[in-house]
Design a protein around this motif. Structure first.
Motif, PDB file in Angstrom:
ATOM      1  N   GLU A 139       7.180 -16.119  47.816  1.00  0.00           N
ATOM      2  CA  GLU A 139       7.471 -14.931  47.031  1.00  0.00           C
ATOM      3  C   GLU A 139       9.165 -14.961  46.623  1.00  0.00           C
ATOM      4  O   GLU A 139      10.116 -14.893  45.776  1.00  0.00           O
ATOM      5  CB  GLU A 139       7.961 -13.716  47.797  1.00  0.00           C
ATOM      6  N   ARG A 140       9.628 -16.773  47.011  1.00  0.00           N
ATOM      7  CA  ARG A 140      11.687 -16.939  47.101  1.00  0.00           C
ATOM      8  C   ARG A 140      11.326 -18.674  47.488  1.00  0.00           C
ATOM      9  O   ARG A 140      11.241 -18.936  47.974  1.00  0.00           O
ATOM     10  CB  ARG A 140      12.528 -16.349  48.263  1.00  0.00           C
ATOM     11  N   ILE A 141      12.165 -19.090  46.817  1.00  0.00           N
ATOM     12  CA  ILE A 141      12.289 -20.113  46.433  1.00  0.00           C
ATOM     13  C   ILE A 141      13.856 -20.604  46.454  1.00  0.00           C
ATOM     14  O   ILE A 141      14.923 -20.247  45.704  1.00  0.00           O
ATOM     15  CB  ILE A 141      11.749 -20.663  45.445  1.00  0.00           C
ATOM     16  N   ARG A 142      14.196 -21.721  47.173  1.00  0.00           N
ATOM     17  CA  ARG A 142      15.558 -21.434  47.923  1.00  0.00           C
ATOM     18  C   ARG A 142      15.685 -23.758  47.160  1.00  0.00           C
ATOM     19  O   ARG A 142      15.316 -23.534  48.000  1.00  0.00           O
ATOM     20  CB  ARG A 142      16.252 -21.004  48.861  1.00  0.00           C
ATOM     21  N   PHE A 143      16.791 -23.732  46.869  1.00  0.00           N
ATOM     22  CA  PHE A 143      17.274 -25.424  47.205  1.00  0.00           C
ATOM     23  C   PHE A 143      18.388 -25.446  47.393  1.00  0.00           C
ATOM     24  O   PHE A 143      19.636 -25.055  47.183  1.00  0.00           O
ATOM     25  CB  PHE A 143      16.362 -26.191  45.813  1.00  0.00           C
ATOM     26  N   VAL A 144      18.987 -26.405  48.559  1.00  0.00           N
ATOM     27  CA  VAL A 144      20.169 -27.360  48.919  1.00  0.00           C
ATOM     28  C   VAL A 144      20.121 -28.389  48.792  1.00  0.00           C
ATOM     29  O   VAL A 144      18.651 -29.368  49.305  1.00  0.00           O
ATOM     30  CB  VAL A 144      21.223 -26.492  50.350  1.00  0.00           C
ATOM     31  N   THR A 145      21.028 -29.668  48.729  1.00  0.00           N
ATOM     32  CA  THR A 145      22.480 -29.240  47.520  1.00  0.00           C
ATOM     33  C   THR A 145      22.481 -29.833  46.736  1.00  0.00           C
ATOM     34  O   THR A 145      22.096 -30.925  46.189  1.00  0.00           O
ATOM     35  CB  THR A 145      23.591 -29.844  48.639  1.00  0.00           C
ATOM     36  N   SER A 146      23.360 -28.795  45.319  1.00  0.00           N
ATOM     37  CA  SER A 146      23.004 -29.793  44.023  1.00  0.00           C
ATOM     38  C   SER A 146      25.086 -30.253  44.097  1.00  0.00           C
ATOM     39  O   SER A 146      25.737 -29.451  44.816  1.00  0.00           O
ATOM     40  CB  SER A 146      22.766 -28.689  43.390  1.00  0.00           C
ATOM     41  N   HIS A 147      24.455 -31.304  44.013  1.00  0.00           N
ATOM     42  CA  HIS A 147      25.863 -31.972  43.290  1.00  0.00           C
ATOM     43  C   HIS A 147      26.254 -31.168  41.615  1.00  0.00           C
ATOM     44  O   HIS A 147      24.582 -32.050  40.784  1.00  0.00           O
ATOM     45  CB  HIS A 147      24.947 -33.624  43.412  1.00  0.00           C
ATOM     46  N   PRO A 148      27.489 -31.591  41.880  1.00  0.00           N
ATOM     47  CA  PRO A 148      28.100 -30.885  40.491  1.00  0.00           C
ATOM     48  C   PRO A 148      27.399 -31.868  39.313  1.00  0.00           C
ATOM     49  O   PRO A 148      27.639 -32.025  37.904  1.00  0.00           O
ATOM     50  CB  PRO A 148      29.360 -30.759  40.703  1.00  0.00           C
ATOM     51  N   LYS A 149      27.449 -32.562  39.955  1.00  0.00           N
ATOM     52  CA  LYS A 149      27.669 -33.993  38.554  1.00  0.00           C
ATOM     53  C   LYS A 149      26.158 -34.304  38.014  1.00  0.00           C
ATOM     54  O   LYS A 149      26.366 -34.298  36.945  1.00  0.00           O
ATOM     55  CB  LYS A 149      27.944 -35.460  38.950  1.00  0.00           C
ATOM     56  N   ASP A 150      25.289 -34.434  38.645  1.00  0.00           N
ATOM     57  CA  ASP A 150      24.223 -33.943  38.366  1.00  0.00           C
ATOM     58  C   ASP A 150      23.538 -32.293  37.485  1.00  0.00           C
ATOM     59  O   ASP A 150      21.675 -31.918  37.633  1.00  0.00           O
ATOM     60  CB  ASP A 150      23.256 -34.881  39.431  1.00  0.00           C
ATOM     61  N   PHE A 151      24.045 -31.706  38.301  1.00  0.00           N
ATOM     62  CA  PHE A 151      23.972 -30.217  38.029  1.00  0.00           C
ATOM     63  C   PHE A 151      23.507 -30.176  36.193  1.00  0.00           C
ATOM     64  O   PHE A 151      24.609 -29.655  35.976  1.00  0.00           O
ATOM     65  CB  PHE A 151      24.848 -29.038  38.167  1.00  0.00           C
ATOM     66  N   ALA A 152      22.516 -29.508  35.895  1.00  0.00           N
ATOM     67  CA  ALA A 152      22.328 -29.420  34.065  1.00  0.00           C
ATOM     68  C   ALA A 152      22.053 -27.831  33.692  1.00  0.00           C
ATOM     69  O   ALA A 152      21.734 -27.403  34.722  1.00  0.00           O
ATOM     70  CB  ALA A 152      20.689 -30.227  34.122  1.00  0.00           C
ATOM     71  N   TYR A 153      22.248 -27.731  32.935  1.00  0.00           N
ATOM     72  CA  TYR A 153      22.191 -26.477  31.925  1.00  0.00           C
ATOM     73  C   TYR A 153      20.951 -26.296  32.238  1.00  0.00           C
ATOM     74  O   TYR A 153      20.705 -24.801  31.985  1.00  0.00           O
ATOM     75  CB  TYR A 153      22.226 -26.425  30.238  1.00  0.00           C
ATOM     76  N   LYS A 154      19.940 -26.996  32.339  1.00  0.00           N
ATOM     77  CA  LYS A 154      18.327 -26.959  32.112  1.00  0.00           C
ATOM     78  C   LYS A 154      18.342 -25.821  33.728  1.00  0.00           C
ATOM     79  O   LYS A 154      17.073 -24.808  33.081  1.00  0.00           O
ATOM     80  CB  LYS A 154      16.823 -27.870  32.281  1.00  0.00           C
ATOM     81  N   LEU A 155      18.534 -26.226  34.682  1.00  0.00           N
ATOM     82  CA  LEU A 155      18.942 -25.636  35.381  1.00  0.00           C
ATOM     83  C   LEU A 155      18.675 -24.356  35.974  1.00  0.00           C
ATOM     84  O   LEU A 155      18.518 -23.769  36.072  1.00  0.00           O
ATOM     85  CB  LEU A 155      19.093 -26.491  37.091  1.00  0.00           C
ATOM     86  N   VAL A 156      20.267 -24.348  35.391  1.00  0.00           N
ATOM     87  CA  VAL A 156      20.831 -22.213  35.030  1.00  0.00           C
ATOM     88  C   VAL A 156      19.986 -21.905  34.319  1.00  0.00           C
ATOM     89  O   VAL A 156      19.272 -20.839  35.099  1.00  0.00           O
ATOM     90  CB  VAL A 156      21.815 -23.071  34.334  1.00  0.00           C
TER      91      VAL A 156
END
Ligand code: SAM
Ligand code: SF4
Length: 436
Positions: free
Chosen positions: A228-245
């Motif tokens: 029912e729920r999906i979480r994820f860690v850790t994101s690195h800002p340099k690779d954090f893409a708009y598609k993920l948002v």
């Protein structure tokens, strides 16, 4: 035969402890409630910050006293600190039975076998295994609600302060097929939430040739019934893409929470840290998140007192925290770690200045959290009940999709259920509500 595991450090380490528990269960051991009842004790260590190392040696010293009374007791040390300082640990504490670093953990089953036949084997500290550990079929999870699933191990980023790439090795992603199989098995066993783990999940890339990216992996996990729920860690800002948002926005089972460590608000310090993004680029990504997912919860890691951090640099961190208004931060005083690039720089910020900056940052964050939490009174959140409240043994606690901790009255029959809870009171760190 019973086992007891101590865990120091992050969620990665907690998950490694689950792996170790699973290996021991496969070998016929069962969990002990107290260390005094155990036949084997594993101390799963961390070395990301210097402070933890002192705690580890104190713990080991105490455990070795138990071994004096019970000669048959087996004590093993595992994890990052074992990887980094295995030889030193063995030299200082030769009474320990084995020391296995993060990159030798695949050898735990063999070590346990050799202990079974009473052959004590000192780890030879050979070169690390390149493979991701193979998971036992009966995986032992600590939480009855959330299944942690490794999607990648190691890191290639070599931030100048960080020891992780040295102790956990280079980045390697796990095959998507294997990850999906593990998530499906967790769903069949009744787990409602999955936490996908990696040091930099945004650079996940399926090694088995079909090129699944992190976003594609999320979408495939989203299709699994029962989760029912999906979480994820850790994101690195340099690779954090708009598609993920967009993916977080569009897929309802993906929790509306992103942990996006900033480390510093000063471009000069970010450069010295080797983070490969600027303050402006970071803030742009925060802007995407707030615009596309209005109820997003955002958290970060921040280091104060990095070499050459002036008061002005630190104030830029303070301004950034005021601007972002994080829902939570993990903040640390910089500590030099061996092997890293930054440990060659003079540790120029005095300890007392680091302490003052840390306190100023934490007090600011507390005020922000309190203000934000108070604005939630009267609202209703969907909460996944996942444990007994720390505030009240007769109450439960759980998290909202955007990662707020909510305490509410309820019995054990509600554990693992998704419930509508109305917030009636707010503190800086958690909320109090009533089931509606
Ligand atoms: N991979 C994640 C990332 O890039 O943010 C987290 C890695 S690390 C296990 C967790 C946090 O510990 C880091 O984000 C950083 O804030 C902190 N940390 C790492 N090395 C440190 C050091 N030498 N001194 C103080 N804090 C440190
Ligand atoms: Fe360490 Fe940087 Fe890798 Fe995170 S991204 S694990 S801080 S080197």
């Amino acid at each position: 035969m019973k086992f007891y595991i101590y865990t120091f450090g992050c969620q990665m380490n907690e998950h490694d402890s689950e792996y170790m528990a699973s290996v021991l269960l496969e070998k016929g051991y069962s969990p002990a409630e107290k260390e005094s009842q155990a036949d084997i004790i594993l101390v799963n260590t961390c070395c990301v910050r210097e402070k933890v190392e002192h705690k580890i040696f104190t713990k080991l010293g105490r455990l070795l006293k138990l071994k004096k009374k019970n000669k048959g007791l087996i004590i093993g040390v595992t994890g990052c600190f074992a990887q980094l300082a295995g030889e030193e640990i063995k030299r200082r504490m030769p009474q320990l039975d084995f020391v296995l670093g993060t990159q030798q953990i695949n050898r735990l089953p063999a070590v346990i076998d050799s202990l079974h036949s009473l052959l004590k084997e000192w780890d030879k500290m050979l070169k690390g295994d390149k493979q991701i550990k193979s998971f036992p079929c009966r995986f032992h999870r600590r939480s009855p609600v959330q299944a942690m699933v490794t999607i990648m191990e190691g890191c290639n980023n070599f931030c100048s302060y960080c020891i992780v790439p040295f102790v956990r090795g280079r980045e390697r992603s796990r095959a998507a097929e294997e990850i999906l199989r593990e998530v499906k098995e967790a769903a069949v066993k009744g787990y409602k939430e999955v936490l996908l783990l990696g040091q930099n999940v945004n650079s996940y890339f399926d090694p088995s040739n079909n090129g699944t990216s992190f976003v594609n992996l999320l979408i495939k996990v989203h299709q699994i019934d029962g989760i029912e729920r999906i979480r994820f860690v850790t994101s690195h800002p340099k690779d954090f893409a708009y598609k993920l948002v967009e993916t977080v926005r569009d897929y309802p089972k993906i929790c509306k929470h992103v942990h996006l460590p900033v480390q510093s608000g000063s471009n000069k310090i970010l450069k010295l840290m080797g983070r490969k993004y600027s303050r402006e680029e970071y803030l742009e990504k925060i802007e995407w998140l707030k615009r596309e997912v209005p109820d997003i919860g955002i958290s970060a890691d921040i280091i104060v007192g990095f070499p050459d951090e002036t008061e002005n640099d630190f104030q830029q961190t303070i301004k950034l925290v005021e601007e972002v208004e994080y829902d939570g931060i993990y903040s640390f005083k910089y500590s030099p770690r061996p092997l890293t690039k930054a440990c060659q720089y003079p540790d120029s910020v005095p300890e007392e200045v680091k302490g003052r900056r840390l306190m100023e940052l934490q007090e600011l964050q507390k005020r922000i959290q309190f203000r934000k939490n108070q604005s939630l009174v009267g609202k209703v959140f969907e909460i996944l009940a996942d444990g007994v409240s720390k505030k009240d043994p007769h109450a439960l606690c759980g998290r909202s999709s955007n990662n707020k901790i909510v305490n509410f009255r309820g019995g054990p029959e509600l554990m693992g259920k998704l419930l509508q809870v109305k917030i009636i009171r707010a503190g800086p760190n958690s909320l109090f509500g009533e089931k509606v």
